[in-house]
Design an enzyme around this catalytic site. Structure first.
Site, mmCIF file in Angstrom:
data_model
loop_
_atom_site.group_PDB
_atom_site.id
_atom_site.type_symbol
_atom_site.label_atom_id
_atom_site.label_comp_id
_atom_site.label_asym_id
_atom_site.label_seq_id
_atom_site.Cartn_x
_atom_site.Cartn_y
_atom_site.Cartn_z
ATOM 1 N N LYS A 51 -3.044 -57.190 7.821
ATOM 2 C CA LYS A 51 -4.053 -56.141 7.632
ATOM 3 C C LYS A 51 -5.064 -56.138 8.765
ATOM 4 O O LYS A 51 -5.409 -55.083 9.315
ATOM 5 C CB LYS A 51 -4.781 -56.334 6.295
ATOM 6 C CG LYS A 51 -3.905 -56.207 5.069
ATOM 7 C CD LYS A 51 -4.725 -56.259 3.797
ATOM 8 C CE LYS A 51 -5.454 -57.576 3.596
ATOM 9 N NZ LYS A 51 -4.532 -58.713 3.404
ATOM 10 N N ARG A 128 -10.387 -55.568 -3.828
ATOM 11 C CA ARG A 128 -9.292 -56.445 -4.229
ATOM 12 C C ARG A 128 -9.060 -56.421 -5.728
ATOM 13 O O ARG A 128 -8.119 -57.029 -6.219
ATOM 14 C CB ARG A 128 -9.563 -57.882 -3.762
ATOM 15 C CG ARG A 128 -9.657 -58.001 -2.258
ATOM 16 C CD ARG A 128 -9.804 -59.430 -1.802
ATOM 17 N NE ARG A 128 -8.566 -60.183 -1.967
ATOM 18 C CZ ARG A 128 -8.376 -61.401 -1.471
ATOM 19 N NH1 ARG A 128 -9.330 -61.998 -0.799
ATOM 20 N NH2 ARG A 128 -7.231 -62.022 -1.660
ATOM 21 N N ARG A 217 -2.171 -68.111 -3.339
ATOM 22 C CA ARG A 217 -2.836 -66.866 -2.962
ATOM 23 C C ARG A 217 -1.933 -65.668 -3.221
ATOM 24 O O ARG A 217 -2.377 -64.628 -3.708
ATOM 25 C CB ARG A 217 -3.237 -66.896 -1.484
ATOM 26 C CG ARG A 217 -4.436 -67.762 -1.169
ATOM 27 C CD ARG A 217 -5.162 -67.276 0.077
ATOM 28 N NE ARG A 217 -4.294 -67.106 1.217
ATOM 29 C CZ ARG A 217 -4.106 -68.013 2.169
ATOM 30 N NH1 ARG A 217 -4.724 -69.178 2.090
ATOM 31 N NH2 ARG A 217 -3.323 -67.779 3.194
#
Length: 271
Positions: A51, A128, A217
């Site tokens: 990203k 998020r 994660r």
């Protein structure tokens, strides 16, 4: 931009009650924004997908700041601020930083940008969660959400190969990826992004780039952040983009998907 950071700060001050109260008055405040403004984009994608790399390149092309919440967290970690120790424990365990902390850091960054005359943005790492997306939607109009996608086994290998030069701060990757096609997955080849000779002996690995933490994660992202994709998909703002390979292969195809021309041929050729 002023409206954005004012409302984000109000939500950060007392997150749970403020978020509900803020949303009730957001529509009127958002209407104050000028109709003529630069693009306001969001980049989504699993940790390590790239990203930051693609958002940074695009920010230079379209002339808006690239704001990565991951960078904001790392800057705070490197400081002696009151959040530093708390953030270190969260990050090293592979957990998501709370909405309250992220909104506070983002608000401060927007405020600094406003003083420098910044307009528009490409957000990387925010929102998020659906809660964050709802707050952002009430504050300002997001034009486009780019969802970068990559095979999970490749993501893991990429994250484990990440290195940073302790002297210049440059980001590199020593992984040479050649993932075979199979089970409906495309073949992915990514050459390493090696540093210059003077940086080679100074490479360090991020404390959270261990296999255990990276897998955690990715799991957390799948469980908690994928609903954000659906949030924007329902609003017709989500652009799904499967990375076909490394930067030289993916960059021109991403520009094509975005209907953007890059007249800097050199940038397209850089790995």
């Amino acid at each position: 931009m002023a409206i954005v950071h004012r409302l984000l700060r109000s939500a950060a001050a007392a997150f749970s009650p403020a978020a509900a109260a803020a949303r009730r008055g957001l529509s009127a405040l958002a209407a104050e924004q000028t109709l003529e403004r630069n693009v306001q984009w969001v980049f989504l994608g699993c940790p390590g997908v790239g990203k930051g790399t693609y958002a940074s390149r695009l920010s230079q092309l379209v002339g808006v700041p690239h704001i990565a919440t991951g960078d904001l967290v790392r800057e705070e970690l490197a400081s002696s601020g009151p959040l530093s120790q708390q953030l270190a424990e969260i990050v090293n365990q592979g957990k998501l930083v709370s909405d309250e902390i992220i909104i506070d850091l983002l608000s401060k960054r927007l405020e600094r940008g406003e003083t420098k005359g910044e307009s528009g943005f490409i957000l990387d790492g925010f929102p998020r969660t659906v809660g964050q997306a709802e707050i952002l939607e009430g504050v300002t109009e997001i034009d486009l959400v780019v969802n970068l996608k990559l095979r999970e086994d490749v993501l893991l290998e990429k994250c484990l190969g990440r290195r940073t030069c302790s002297q210049c701060g440059g980001n590199f990757n020593i992984a040479s990826i050649n993932a075979e096609e199979g089970n409906g997955k495309p073949r992915i080849c990514m050459p390493p992004l090696l540093p210059p000779a003077n940086c080679m002996s100074k490479l360090i690995t991020r404390a959270d780039d261990t296999e255990e933490v990276v897998k955690k994660r990715l799991h957390i992202y799948n469980e908690m952040s994928r609903p954000v994709e659906e949030f924007y998909r329902k609003r017709g703002k989500l652009l799904e983009f499967d990375l076909p390979g490394g930067i030289p292969e993916s960059w021109p195809k991403l520009l094509q998907a975005l209907n953007i021309e890059d007249h800097d041929d050199k940038q397209c050729a850089v790995a």
